[in-house]
Design an enzyme around this catalytic site. Structure first.
Site, PDB file in Angstrom:
ATOM      1  N   CYS A  51     -34.586 -10.557  19.433  1.00 48.68           N
ATOM      2  CA  CYS A  51     -35.917 -11.216  19.326  1.00 48.68           C
ATOM      3  C   CYS A  51     -35.617 -12.344  18.161  1.00 48.68           C
ATOM      4  O   CYS A  51     -34.591 -12.196  17.509  1.00 48.68           O
ATOM      5  CB  CYS A  51     -36.755 -10.136  18.952  1.00 48.68           C
ATOM      6  SG  CYS A  51     -36.531  -9.191  17.347  1.00 48.68           S
TER       7      CYS A  51
ATOM      8  N   ARG B 280     -36.903  -9.999  14.043  1.00 48.50           N
ATOM      9  CA  ARG B 280     -36.011  -8.899  13.332  1.00 48.50           C
ATOM     10  C   ARG B 280     -35.312  -9.717  12.001  1.00 48.50           C
ATOM     11  O   ARG B 280     -34.711 -10.442  12.539  1.00 48.50           O
ATOM     12  CB  ARG B 280     -35.258  -8.093  14.174  1.00 48.50           C
ATOM     13  CG  ARG B 280     -34.367  -7.173  13.651  1.00 48.50           C
ATOM     14  CD  ARG B 280     -33.595  -6.149  14.458  1.00 48.50           C
ATOM     15  NE  ARG B 280     -32.816  -5.227  13.766  1.00 48.50           N
ATOM     16  CZ  ARG B 280     -33.548  -4.317  13.322  1.00 48.50           C
ATOM     17  NH1 ARG B 280     -34.428  -3.918  13.505  1.00 48.50           N
ATOM     18  NH2 ARG B 280     -32.512  -3.241  12.570  1.00 48.50           N
ATOM     19  N   LYS B 281     -35.728  -9.117  10.895  1.00 42.57           N
ATOM     20  CA  LYS B 281     -34.758  -9.538   9.734  1.00 42.57           C
ATOM     21  C   LYS B 281     -33.274  -9.335  10.081  1.00 42.57           C
ATOM     22  O   LYS B 281     -32.903  -8.238  10.584  1.00 42.57           O
ATOM     23  CB  LYS B 281     -35.431  -8.936   8.593  1.00 42.57           C
ATOM     24  CG  LYS B 281     -36.727  -9.322   8.091  1.00 42.57           C
ATOM     25  CD  LYS B 281     -37.331  -8.558   6.922  1.00 42.57           C
ATOM     26  CE  LYS B 281     -37.720  -7.276   7.232  1.00 42.57           C
ATOM     27  NZ  LYS B 281     -38.076  -6.352   5.958  1.00 42.57           N
TER      28      LYS B 281
ATOM     29  N   ASP C  14     -40.612  -5.959   1.826  1.00 38.64           N
ATOM     30  CA  ASP C  14     -39.901  -4.977   2.660  1.00 38.64           C
ATOM     31  C   ASP C  14     -40.872  -3.719   2.574  1.00 38.64           C
ATOM     32  O   ASP C  14     -41.524  -3.566   1.417  1.00 38.64           O
ATOM     33  CB  ASP C  14     -38.478  -5.065   2.488  1.00 38.64           C
ATOM     34  CG  ASP C  14     -38.089  -3.930   3.443  1.00 38.64           C
ATOM     35  OD1 ASP C  14     -38.406  -3.922   4.628  1.00 38.64           O
ATOM     36  OD2 ASP C  14     -37.260  -3.051   3.076  1.00 38.64           O
ATOM     37  N   ARG C  15     -40.793  -3.072   3.372  1.00 39.81           N
ATOM     38  CA  ARG C  15     -41.754  -1.624   3.487  1.00 39.81           C
ATOM     39  C   ARG C  15     -40.702  -0.306   2.866  1.00 39.81           C
ATOM     40  O   ARG C  15     -40.746  -0.177   1.898  1.00 39.81           O
ATOM     41  CB  ARG C  15     -42.234  -1.309   5.000  1.00 39.81           C
ATOM     42  CG  ARG C  15     -43.583  -0.195   4.595  1.00 39.81           C
ATOM     43  CD  ARG C  15     -43.833   0.307   5.934  1.00 39.81           C
ATOM     44  NE  ARG C  15     -43.043   1.366   6.503  1.00 39.81           N
ATOM     45  CZ  ARG C  15     -43.116   2.218   7.581  1.00 39.81           C
ATOM     46  NH1 ARG C  15     -44.256   1.892   8.088  1.00 39.81           N
ATOM     47  NH2 ARG C  15     -42.120   2.933   7.803  1.00 39.81           N
ATOM     48  N   ASP C  16     -39.935   0.123   4.011  1.00 40.60           N
ATOM     49  CA  ASP C  16     -39.125   1.210   3.741  1.00 40.60           C
ATOM     50  C   ASP C  16     -37.667   0.774   2.728  1.00 40.60           C
ATOM     51  O   ASP C  16     -37.212   0.049   2.809  1.00 40.60           O
ATOM     52  CB  ASP C  16     -38.184   1.634   4.930  1.00 40.60           C
ATOM     53  CG  ASP C  16     -39.462   2.175   6.166  1.00 40.60           C
ATOM     54  OD1 ASP C  16     -40.555   2.472   5.755  1.00 40.60           O
ATOM     55  OD2 ASP C  16     -39.123   1.938   7.273  1.00 40.60           O
TER      56      ASP C  16
ATOM     57  N   ASP D 193     -37.235   5.532   1.982  1.00 44.26           N
ATOM     58  CA  ASP D 193     -36.466   5.354   3.160  1.00 44.26           C
ATOM     59  C   ASP D 193     -35.801   6.575   3.604  1.00 44.26           C
ATOM     60  O   ASP D 193     -35.534   7.580   2.777  1.00 44.26           O
ATOM     61  CB  ASP D 193     -35.363   4.102   2.812  1.00 44.26           C
ATOM     62  CG  ASP D 193     -35.129   3.390   4.103  1.00 44.26           C
ATOM     63  OD1 ASP D 193     -35.493   3.722   5.265  1.00 44.26           O
ATOM     64  OD2 ASP D 193     -34.351   2.362   4.080  1.00 44.26           O
TER      65      ASP D 193
ATOM     66  N   GLN E 192     -39.130  -2.260  12.317  1.00 36.84           N
ATOM     67  CA  GLN E 192     -39.460  -0.896  12.767  1.00 36.84           C
ATOM     68  C   GLN E 192     -38.694  -0.666  14.264  1.00 36.84           C
ATOM     69  O   GLN E 192     -39.551  -0.482  15.257  1.00 36.84           O
ATOM     70  CB  GLN E 192     -40.990  -0.795  12.788  1.00 36.84           C
ATOM     71  CG  GLN E 192     -41.637  -1.058  11.517  1.00 36.84           C
ATOM     72  CD  GLN E 192     -41.018   0.366  10.478  1.00 36.84           C
ATOM     73  OE1 GLN E 192     -41.017   1.485  11.041  1.00 36.84           O
ATOM     74  NE2 GLN E 192     -40.783   0.039   9.281  1.00 36.84           N
ATOM     75  N   SER E 193     -37.262  -0.653  14.265  1.00 39.23           N
ATOM     76  CA  SER E 193     -36.597  -0.436  15.397  1.00 39.23           C
ATOM     77  C   SER E 193     -36.960   0.951  15.961  1.00 39.23           C
ATOM     78  O   SER E 193     -36.451   1.191  17.134  1.00 39.23           O
ATOM     79  CB  SER E 193     -35.429  -0.774  15.392  1.00 39.23           C
ATOM     80  OG  SER E 193     -34.580   0.077  14.381  1.00 39.23           O
TER      81      SER E 193
END
Length: 187
Positions: free
Chosen positions: A101, A104-105, A11-13, A19, A56-57
């Site tokens: 979608c 999206r996790k 995961d990124r953030d 975050d 990335q919403s």
């Protein structure tokens, strides 16, 4: 082509960078953990394939655009490359939670996109490192080995789901990405 047991999906953030409950909206707000950048490059140099799967919403919410996100990812790739490593693929979901979608996790779509990009039919046995339940759930959906890091929202996730602390056979918990990389490289 890499094998699933040599693939680490991040995961990124909250895992790679700080975050924010207010979203990371600009390149200046994108502040990487130096130890995470080095951990990625160490894994890469040791023969692991590293990929990123990130919701990335903020794009759907109008907080930033794809060009801004691309600048953040270019900086991530630059920093990792300067440290001698490589990120094989970055998959991101620009949708809001209400968009319905499949990427999206906690859904596995982003991880499946990584598999396609890397020429892998299944991701069973790969590693999914995140700071939230939705990261772990996405990993579980593709039979990846779930890793919770306590950076970002990780401590909050563990507080909400104390059962994770007792599930070493399924979810392993580390202070941060660097500690996970240390452990994985010793295996």
């Amino acid at each position: 082509m890499c094998s699933p047991d040599r693939l680490v999906i991040l995961d990124r953030d909250g895992v790679i960078n700080l975050d924010s409950d207010e979203y990371v909206k600009t390149l200046t707000e994108w502040i990487p953990y130096p130890s995470a950048i080095h951990a990625i490059s160490r894994l890469s140099r040791a023969g692991w394939t590293v990929a990123v799967a990130t919701n990335q919403s903020g794009i759907a919410r109008g907080y930033y655009d794809e060009a801004t996100l691309n600048r953040m990812h270019a900086e991530l790739n630059r920093l990792v490359s300067e440290d001698g490593g490589r990120i094989a693929h970055i998959a991101w979901c620009p949708h809001s939670p209400s968009d319905g979608c499949s990427c999206r996790k906690p859904l596995p779509g982003l991880l499946e996109q990584i598999g396609v990009a890397l020429g892998m039919r299944d991701l069973k046995g790969s590693w999914m490192v995140g700071d939230s339940m939705r990261d772990l759930q996405a990993g579980n959906a593709v039979e990846a080995q779930p890793i919770l890091v306590l950076t970002g929202k990780g401590k909050r996730t563990l507080d909400k789901h104390p059962e994770l602390a007792n599930s070493e056979d399924t979810t392993r918990i580390f202070d941060d990405l660097a500690q996970f990389a240390d452990w994985l490289l010793e295996q």
